[in-house]
Design a protein around this motif. Structure first.
Motif, mmCIF file in Angstrom:
data_model
loop_
_atom_site.group_PDB
_atom_site.id
_atom_site.type_symbol
_atom_site.label_atom_id
_atom_site.label_comp_id
_atom_site.label_asym_id
_atom_site.label_seq_id
_atom_site.Cartn_x
_atom_site.Cartn_y
_atom_site.Cartn_z
ATOM 1 N N GLY A 1 0.834 -1.337 0.113
ATOM 2 C CA GLY A 1 0.025 0.067 0.009
ATOM 3 C C GLY A 1 1.026 1.223 0.031
ATOM 4 N N ARG A 2 2.150 1.195 0.856
ATOM 5 C CA ARG A 2 2.783 2.403 0.813
ATOM 6 C C ARG A 2 3.559 2.651 -0.503
ATOM 7 N NH1 ARG A 2 7.522 3.423 0.157
ATOM 8 N NH2 ARG A 2 8.218 1.049 0.238
ATOM 9 N N ALA A 3 4.102 1.482 -1.067
ATOM 10 C CA ALA A 3 4.730 1.595 -2.291
ATOM 11 C C ALA A 3 3.795 2.019 -3.367
ATOM 12 C CB ALA A 3 5.201 0.192 -2.752
ATOM 13 N N LEU A 4 2.369 1.551 -3.246
ATOM 14 C CA LEU A 4 1.384 2.020 -4.442
ATOM 15 C C LEU A 4 1.292 3.689 -4.251
ATOM 16 C CD1 LEU A 4 -1.039 -0.932 -4.694
ATOM 17 C CD2 LEU A 4 0.305 -0.125 -6.423
ATOM 18 N N ASP A 5 1.071 3.863 -3.078
ATOM 19 C CA ASP A 5 1.074 5.457 -2.679
ATOM 20 C C ASP A 5 2.071 6.162 -3.178
ATOM 21 O OD1 ASP A 5 -1.504 4.843 -1.636
ATOM 22 O OD2 ASP A 5 -0.758 5.326 0.390
ATOM 23 N N ASP A 6 3.438 5.913 -3.129
ATOM 24 C CA ASP A 6 4.512 6.519 -3.425
ATOM 25 C C ASP A 6 4.862 6.436 -4.893
ATOM 26 O OD1 ASP A 6 4.790 7.483 -0.956
ATOM 27 O OD2 ASP A 6 6.330 6.074 -0.407
ATOM 28 N N HIS A 7 4.667 5.230 -5.550
ATOM 29 C CA HIS A 7 5.131 4.957 -7.020
ATOM 30 C C HIS A 7 4.096 4.967 -7.867
ATOM 31 C CE1 HIS A 7 9.243 4.518 -5.006
ATOM 32 N NE2 HIS A 7 8.692 3.510 -4.170
ATOM 33 N N GLU A 8 3.029 4.395 -7.397
ATOM 34 C CA GLU A 8 1.515 4.358 -8.298
ATOM 35 C C GLU A 8 1.858 2.930 -9.230
ATOM 36 O OE1 GLU A 8 -0.177 8.292 -9.582
ATOM 37 O OE2 GLU A 8 1.620 8.455 -9.714
ATOM 38 N N LEU A 9 2.976 2.512 -9.777
ATOM 39 C CA LEU A 9 3.151 1.660 -10.807
ATOM 40 C C LEU A 9 4.257 0.830 -10.014
ATOM 41 C CD1 LEU A 9 2.295 0.139 -13.413
ATOM 42 C CD2 LEU A 9 4.109 1.228 -14.465
ATOM 43 N N ILE A 10 4.036 -0.346 -9.525
ATOM 44 C CA ILE A 10 4.840 -0.992 -9.039
ATOM 45 C C ILE A 10 4.917 -2.720 -9.725
ATOM 46 C CG2 ILE A 10 5.088 -0.044 -6.822
ATOM 47 C CD1 ILE A 10 3.651 -2.030 -5.613
ATOM 48 N N LYS A 11 6.098 -3.225 -9.170
ATOM 49 C CA LYS A 11 6.358 -4.597 -9.661
ATOM 50 C C LYS A 11 6.536 -5.568 -8.545
ATOM 51 C CE LYS A 11 8.842 -5.492 -13.428
ATOM 52 N NZ LYS A 11 9.883 -5.821 -14.650
ATOM 53 N N ILE A 12 5.947 -6.777 -8.340
ATOM 54 C CA ILE A 12 5.961 -7.494 -7.228
ATOM 55 C C ILE A 12 6.043 -8.871 -7.761
ATOM 56 C CG2 ILE A 12 4.591 -8.488 -5.390
ATOM 57 C CD1 ILE A 12 2.741 -5.913 -5.311
ATOM 58 N N LYS A 13 6.965 -9.703 -6.824
ATOM 59 C CA LYS A 13 7.581 -10.914 -7.057
ATOM 60 C C LYS A 13 6.490 -11.686 -6.131
ATOM 61 C CE LYS A 13 11.482 -13.947 -7.507
ATOM 62 N NZ LYS A 13 12.883 -14.238 -7.242
ATOM 63 N N GLU B 1 -7.451 -7.006 -4.887
ATOM 64 C CA GLU B 1 -8.841 -6.763 -4.329
ATOM 65 C C GLU B 1 -8.523 -5.998 -2.877
ATOM 66 O OE1 GLU B 1 -10.694 -10.287 -3.632
ATOM 67 O OE2 GLU B 1 -11.479 -10.745 -5.759
ATOM 68 N N GLN B 2 -7.335 -6.367 -2.108
ATOM 69 C CA GLN B 2 -7.358 -5.839 -0.661
ATOM 70 C C GLN B 2 -6.615 -4.444 -0.871
ATOM 71 O OE1 GLN B 2 -5.436 -8.582 2.121
ATOM 72 N NE2 GLN B 2 -6.959 -10.042 1.384
ATOM 73 N N THR B 3 -5.821 -4.263 -1.974
ATOM 74 C CA THR B 3 -5.142 -2.873 -1.985
ATOM 75 C C THR B 3 -5.810 -1.950 -3.190
ATOM 76 O OG1 THR B 3 -3.860 -3.530 -4.144
ATOM 77 C CG2 THR B 3 -3.009 -4.128 -1.894
ATOM 78 N N GLY B 4 -6.828 -2.551 -3.738
ATOM 79 C CA GLY B 4 -7.618 -1.498 -4.701
ATOM 80 C C GLY B 4 -6.702 -1.184 -5.850
ATOM 81 N N GLU C 1 -4.781 -2.166 -9.670
ATOM 82 C CA GLU C 1 -5.213 -3.025 -10.965
ATOM 83 C C GLU C 1 -4.036 -3.599 -11.345
ATOM 84 O OE1 GLU C 1 -7.689 -1.196 -14.025
ATOM 85 O OE2 GLU C 1 -7.794 0.499 -12.927
ATOM 86 N N LEU C 2 -4.457 -4.966 -11.835
ATOM 87 C CA LEU C 2 -3.341 -5.844 -12.489
ATOM 88 C C LEU C 2 -3.217 -5.149 -13.806
ATOM 89 C CD1 LEU C 2 -1.332 -8.354 -12.041
ATOM 90 C CD2 LEU C 2 -3.354 -9.723 -12.741
ATOM 91 N N VAL C 3 -1.970 -4.932 -14.099
ATOM 92 C CA VAL C 3 -1.596 -4.654 -15.554
ATOM 93 C C VAL C 3 -0.992 -5.724 -16.184
ATOM 94 C CG1 VAL C 3 -0.121 -2.916 -17.253
ATOM 95 C CG2 VAL C 3 -0.999 -2.048 -14.770
ATOM 96 N N GLN C 4 -0.447 -6.435 -15.766
ATOM 97 C CA GLN C 4 0.394 -7.578 -16.489
ATOM 98 C C GLN C 4 0.949 -8.737 -15.316
ATOM 99 O OE1 GLN C 4 4.008 -6.780 -18.275
ATOM 100 N NE2 GLN C 4 3.418 -8.209 -19.785
ATOM 101 N N GLN C 5 1.079 -9.773 -15.627
ATOM 102 C CA GLN C 5 1.365 -11.000 -14.731
ATOM 103 C C GLN C 5 2.285 -12.139 -15.738
ATOM 104 O OE1 GLN C 5 -1.248 -13.623 -12.679
ATOM 105 N NE2 GLN C 5 0.429 -14.994 -12.142
ATOM 106 N N ILE C 6 3.488 -11.840 -15.545
ATOM 107 C CA ILE C 6 4.342 -12.819 -16.213
ATOM 108 C C ILE C 6 5.109 -13.882 -15.115
ATOM 109 C CG2 ILE C 6 6.334 -13.038 -17.887
ATOM 110 C CD1 ILE C 6 5.377 -10.830 -19.025
ATOM 111 N N GLY C 7 4.928 -15.201 -15.217
ATOM 112 C CA GLY C 7 5.703 -15.904 -14.269
ATOM 113 C C GLY C 7 5.463 -15.457 -12.866
ATOM 114 N N ASN C 8 6.389 -15.275 -12.122
ATOM 115 C CA ASN C 8 6.422 -15.031 -10.859
ATOM 116 C C ASN C 8 6.274 -13.358 -10.548
ATOM 117 O OD1 ASN C 8 6.405 -17.327 -9.984
ATOM 118 N ND2 ASN C 8 8.930 -17.429 -9.894
ATOM 119 N N THR C 9 6.047 -12.414 -11.650
ATOM 120 C CA THR C 9 5.956 -10.979 -11.432
ATOM 121 C C THR C 9 4.525 -10.720 -11.875
ATOM 122 O OG1 THR C 9 8.597 -11.087 -12.077
ATOM 123 C CG2 THR C 9 7.247 -9.182 -12.341
#
Length: 100
Positions: free
Chosen positions: A38-50, A68-71, A73-81
């Motif tokens: 949530g903090r990372a989304l507030d600061d960076h808006e677009l983040i990558k998660i493993k 759902e819990q962070t509100g 949007e999933l832009v892309q999912q590739i493998g573990n990212t």
């Protein structure tokens, strides 16, 4: 807010150069992980998660719960990212990964 194909393409291009900010491992979505995302989304808006939680189905469930819990949007999912977007009109321009 559904993203158009053009928007997704632009966000994927930006996300390609990003490094994962948070790693979700065997303990799954803990409260601390959700707060950090949530903090990372507030600061960076677009983040990558493993997401390293096991098989494909478990990964899908974790990512769906995360969105759902962070509100976000999933832009892309590739493998573990996964690439997530949550716009913040009050984001600082020097921290945001989006162009202003």
């Amino acid at each position: 807010m559904a993203l158009s194909n053009e928007q997704k393409k632009a966000y994927r291009a930006i996300g390609h150069t990003l490094n994962p900010i948070v790693t979700i491992a065997s303990k799954g979505l803990t409260e601390a992980v959700l707060e950090e995302i949530g903090r990372a989304l507030d600061d960076h808006e677009l983040i990558k998660i493993k997401v390293s939680v096991g098989d494909r189905e478990v990964k899908k469930v974790v990512i769906k719960a995360l969105v759902e819990q962070t509100g976000a949007e999933l832009v892309q999912q590739i493998g573990n990212t996964a690439l997530l977007l949550r716009r913040n009109p009050k984001a600082k321009a020097n921290l945001s990964n989006l162009q202003r």
